[in-house]
Design an enzyme around this catalytic site. Structure first.
Site, short mmCIF file in Angstrom:
data_model
loop_
_atom_site.label_atom_id
_atom_site.label_comp_id
_atom_site.label_asym_id
_atom_site.label_seq_id
_atom_site.Cartn_x
_atom_site.Cartn_y
_atom_site.Cartn_z
N CYS A 73 0.84 -1.18 0.00
CA CYS A 73 0.00 0.00 0.00
C CYS A 73 0.89 1.25 0.00
CB CYS A 73 -0.95 0.08 1.19
SG CYS A 73 -2.18 -1.20 1.23
N ARG A 79 3.97 -0.23 -4.84
CA ARG A 79 3.65 -0.72 -3.50
C ARG A 79 2.33 -1.49 -3.45
NH1 ARG A 79 6.85 1.81 0.42
NH2 ARG A 79 5.41 1.05 1.98
N TRP A 81 -2.66 -2.78 -1.71
CA TRP A 81 -2.34 -4.21 -1.83
C TRP A 81 -3.26 -4.88 -0.83
CZ3 TRP A 81 -0.44 -8.28 1.17
CH2 TRP A 81 0.05 -9.38 0.46
N ASN A 109 -2.21 1.76 5.53
CA ASN A 109 -1.29 0.70 5.09
C ASN A 109 -1.02 -0.17 6.31
OD1 ASN A 109 0.83 -0.86 4.14
ND2 ASN A 109 2.35 0.78 4.38
N GLY A 110 -1.20 -1.49 6.17
CA GLY A 110 -0.92 -2.39 7.30
C GLY A 110 -2.12 -3.27 7.59
N GLU A 137 18.28 -17.32 -7.11
CA GLU A 137 17.81 -15.98 -7.48
C GLU A 137 17.24 -15.99 -8.91
OE1 GLU A 137 17.11 -13.48 -5.88
OE2 GLU A 137 17.16 -11.78 -7.24
N LYS A 172 13.37 -14.96 -9.81
CA LYS A 172 13.01 -13.92 -10.78
C LYS A 172 12.03 -14.47 -11.81
CE LYS A 172 14.14 -11.21 -8.97
NZ LYS A 172 14.96 -10.80 -7.86
N GLU A 195 8.45 -15.06 -10.30
CA GLU A 195 7.65 -13.87 -9.98
C GLU A 195 7.30 -13.04 -11.21
OE1 GLU A 195 9.48 -10.93 -7.37
OE2 GLU A 195 11.45 -11.57 -8.04
N HIS A 221 20.07 -36.59 -6.35
CA HIS A 221 19.32 -37.05 -5.18
C HIS A 221 17.82 -36.84 -5.34
CE1 HIS A 221 23.07 -37.81 -3.15
NE2 HIS A 221 23.46 -36.58 -3.43
N LYS A 226 5.90 -4.39 -3.54
CA LYS A 226 7.33 -4.17 -3.33
C LYS A 226 7.73 -4.30 -1.86
CE LYS A 226 11.38 -2.90 -4.84
NZ LYS A 226 12.10 -3.99 -5.50
C1 F6R Z 1 12.10 -10.61 -5.23
C2 F6R Z 1 11.75 -9.61 -4.26
C3 F6R Z 1 11.31 -10.06 -2.91
C4 F6R Z 1 12.03 -9.21 -1.84
C5 F6R Z 1 11.52 -9.57 -0.44
C6 F6R Z 1 12.26 -8.82 0.65
O1 F6R Z 1 12.47 -10.03 -6.44
O2 F6R Z 1 11.80 -8.45 -4.53
O3 F6R Z 1 11.57 -11.40 -2.72
O4 F6R Z 1 13.38 -9.45 -1.94
O5 F6R Z 1 10.15 -9.28 -0.36
O6 F6R Z 1 12.15 -7.44 0.48
P1 F6R Z 1 13.11 -6.44 1.24
O7 F6R Z 1 14.48 -6.62 0.68
O8 F6R Z 1 12.56 -5.09 0.98
O9 F6R Z 1 13.08 -6.82 2.69
#
Ligand code: F6R
Length: 617
Positions: free
Chosen positions: A2, A27, A77, A103-104, A486, A490, A493, A509, A612
């Protein structure tokens, strides 16, 4: 999670609020809404489910003017209640005098809602937020003329995490905002004031900011701001200057923020290094931990979520190598629930781009309750995790707006490595010249990443070729393993495609059963010169999967003739030291995921269901 903005000043609020929302849409994009107070105090509201463009269209189509110079805006969100029009913020009380955004999560909203309903209040949404609008209206009626005190009284009744901003028809030209466990910054302009979840919302107008502490509220008017505790007492807060400029929060000619952020990685790494070495010593940003305390550390635990967790996996390799201290890496969301062994001599490194992630924040709190020391690795000045930690290394990667983390990942890796070097330095395990050599190697990385970025045409073509695949696997050994994780994250998501990262040695395994004809498997290969044994093991793995029909996509060092014959697609990278390979090897995986997602027609800045900053547990 949010995005929230509020404005009071001489200008028309609506365009400023909409612009702020555009900068914070990362957000949350389940719905968007605004409330603007006109000069007589009346509050007009517009809100719409879906992305911000839907709200813009509504305002245009219905020719909504929403005049006035006091306004609030929200991108959602969803947590409580689906992403519908009626659940979109702002929420109002029954008389329409109060409009509030949130937000929350208000954890005790159910009893509050029941209380309101039994008093005859008809609630019109399924959200936890709406109760605040009704409670605030009642509190204001009980103490007319004091909106801040009314908000404080409401906040004292709430449990959970919240940033709230409210406007009241009877208090023209004033906004009140409050926070607990969710972010809120105040922007101090010249004759105008802002409140927002993130400085990105107002840096086009002012770079002077105020960071609010826990359980504080602020009242703003065009003339200034007044911070207090929820009970109206004085409160400690911090003012700061934002060093990001407006361009950093714009797309700068790229189609998506993520494309721009991938391209910015050389600069992000250079900026992360900047100011962290004074010629002989590693320097942390907010060093509230002395060398003496770093010397007594007997265990390091790195906590983080998602990409931050993956960066922690890399930290383990580097910190153990440099310091010989045991390093554990833990998902922040699991950490406090399993009673981890923590003592005064444990150093917990909390990694978070946003500095807001609720899971990581709770891990920090748990660690501090157990008397462990906490060092935050963070990208966002003014956020909660650094504020609650004993020391901080900022990655200075600049604002990251694409929801999928790219440049912040590289920044985290570098910052984590700096923590390792700082520990080695404090403990006398590395001489100044050795630290200097490691730092110099890091300083060469921006050039290596730039070189890598020039080679991405092949990767983009590959992305198009394999965009129809059902799944993609990623394999690596040693530092290549977190890179594989990683890469898979990527792809999941962004492209909504099944993707898994494995330690290549684990293949036999179990996961090898997944291999079928034509399945793309990306293999991150170490340098044959620097890690010959590891290289030969990985070569065997490549041959094993190729024998079973996989399409091998091999990421390797320039001129690796040994592995080349076994690659259906070869992606060569400039040679770099072993521990630094992730800083180049992750880049093609980011580009690959983005290209597959783009080819499948997805918005790579706003992947579905994600936000985010994840400020709920
Ligand atoms: C993946 C991604 C998320 C964040 C995770 C932690 O691309 O962006 O997995 O890495 O939500 O976010 P932060 O780093 O803000 O604590």
């Amino acid at each position: 999670m949010c995005g929230i903005i509020g404005y009071v000043g001489p200008q028309q609020a609506l365009p400023l609020v909409m612009d702020g929302l555009r900068r914070m849409e990362y957000r949350g994009y389940d719905s968007a809404g605004v409330a603007v107070q006109d000069d007589l105090g009346a509050v007009g509201v517009a809100r719409k489910a879906g992305v911000l463009a839907n709200l813009e269209k509504l305002i245009l189509d219905d020719d909504l003017k929403l005049p006035g110079s006091t306004g609030i805006g929200h991108t959602r969100w969803a947590t409580h209640g689906g992403p519908t029009d009626r659940n979109a913020h702002p929420h109002r009380d029954v008389t329409g005098r109060v409009a509030v955004i949130h937000n929350g999560i208000i954890e005790n909203f159910a009893p509050l809602r029941a209380e309101l309903e039994s008093a005859g209040v008809e609630l019109t949404s399924d959200t936890d937020t709406e109760v605040v609008a009704h409670l605030l209206a009642a509190q204001y009626d009980a103490r007319p003329g004091d909106l801040a005190a009314a908000m404080g009284a409401v906040c004292r009744r709430l449990h959970g995490a919240f940033t709230l901003v409210a406007v009241h028809a009877d208090a023209p030209g004033q906004l009140v905002a409050a926070r607990r466990n969710s972010p809120l910054v105040v922007g101090v302009g010249d004759g105008e004031m802002f409140v927002a979840s993130d400085v990105a919302a107002f840096i086009a107008h002012t770079r002077e900011a105020v960071e609010l502490g826990q359980d504080q509220l602020v009242s703003i008017t065009a003339q200034g701001y007044d911070v207090s505790s929820f009970s109206g007492g004085s409160a400690d807060f911090r003012t700061f200057h934002v060093d990001w400029d407006t361009d950093a929060a714009e797309k700068g000619g790229f189609e998506f923020f993520m494309d721009k952020e991938i391209a910015e990685q050389p600069q992000a790494v250079a900026d992360t290094l900047l100011g962290h070495f004074d010629g002989s010593r590693i320097v942390l940003d907010e060093q509230r931990l002395g060398d003496e305390e770093l010397r007594t550390v007997d265990k390091v635990v790195v906590v983080g979520c998602g990409t931050a967790y993956n960066s922690g996996m890399l930290a383990k390799y580097a910190i153990e190598h440099w310091t010989r201290l045991p390093v554990e890496v833990e998902l922040a969301s699991e950490f406090r629930y399993r009673d981890p062994v923590l003592t005064r001599d444990t150093l917990v490194v909390a990694v978070s781009q946003s500095g807001e992630t609720a899971d990581t924040l709770e891990a920090v709190r748990h660690a501090r309750e157990q008397k462990a020391r906490v060092l935050a690795v963070c990208n966002t000045n003014g956020s909660q995790i650094p504020r609650e930690s004993d020391a901080v290394v900022y990655m200075h990667a600049g604002p990251e707006i694409g929801v999928a983390s790219t440049k912040a990942f590289l920044g985290m890796v570098v910052a984590n490595y700096l923590v390792g070097l700082a520990l080695a330095q404090a403990r006398g395990l590395m001489y100044a010249d050795e630290i200097g050599r490691e730092f110099a190697a890091l300083e060469k990385m921006p050039a290596a990443i730039s070189e890598t970025l020039t080679r991405m045409d092949r990767v983009r073509a590959l992305g198009k070729e394999i965009s129809d695949s059902r799944a993609v696997l990623f394999l690596g050994r040693h530092v290549g393993y977190p890179v594989a994780l990683e890469g898979a994250l990527k792809l999941k998501e962004l492209a909504y495609m099944h993707a898994e990262g494995f330690a290549a040695g684990e293949l036999k395994h179990g996961p090898i059963a997944l291999i079928e004809e034509g399945l793309p498997v990306v293999v991150v290969t170490p340098s044959p010169k620097l890690r010959p044994l590891l290289h030969s093991k990985l070569l065997s793995n490549i041959r094993e999967i190729q024998a079973r029909g996989a399409r091998t996509i091999v990421i390797c060092e320039d001129g690796d003739d040994i592995v080349a014959p076994f690659a259906d697609t070869l992606i060569e990278l400039p040679p770099v030291p072993v521990l630094l390979q992730p800083l180049v090897a992750t880049v093609p995986l980011q580009v690959l995921a983005a290209e597959i997602a783009r080819t499948r027609g997805y918005d790579i800045d706003k992947p579905r269901n994600l936000a985010k900053s994840v400020t709920v547990e």
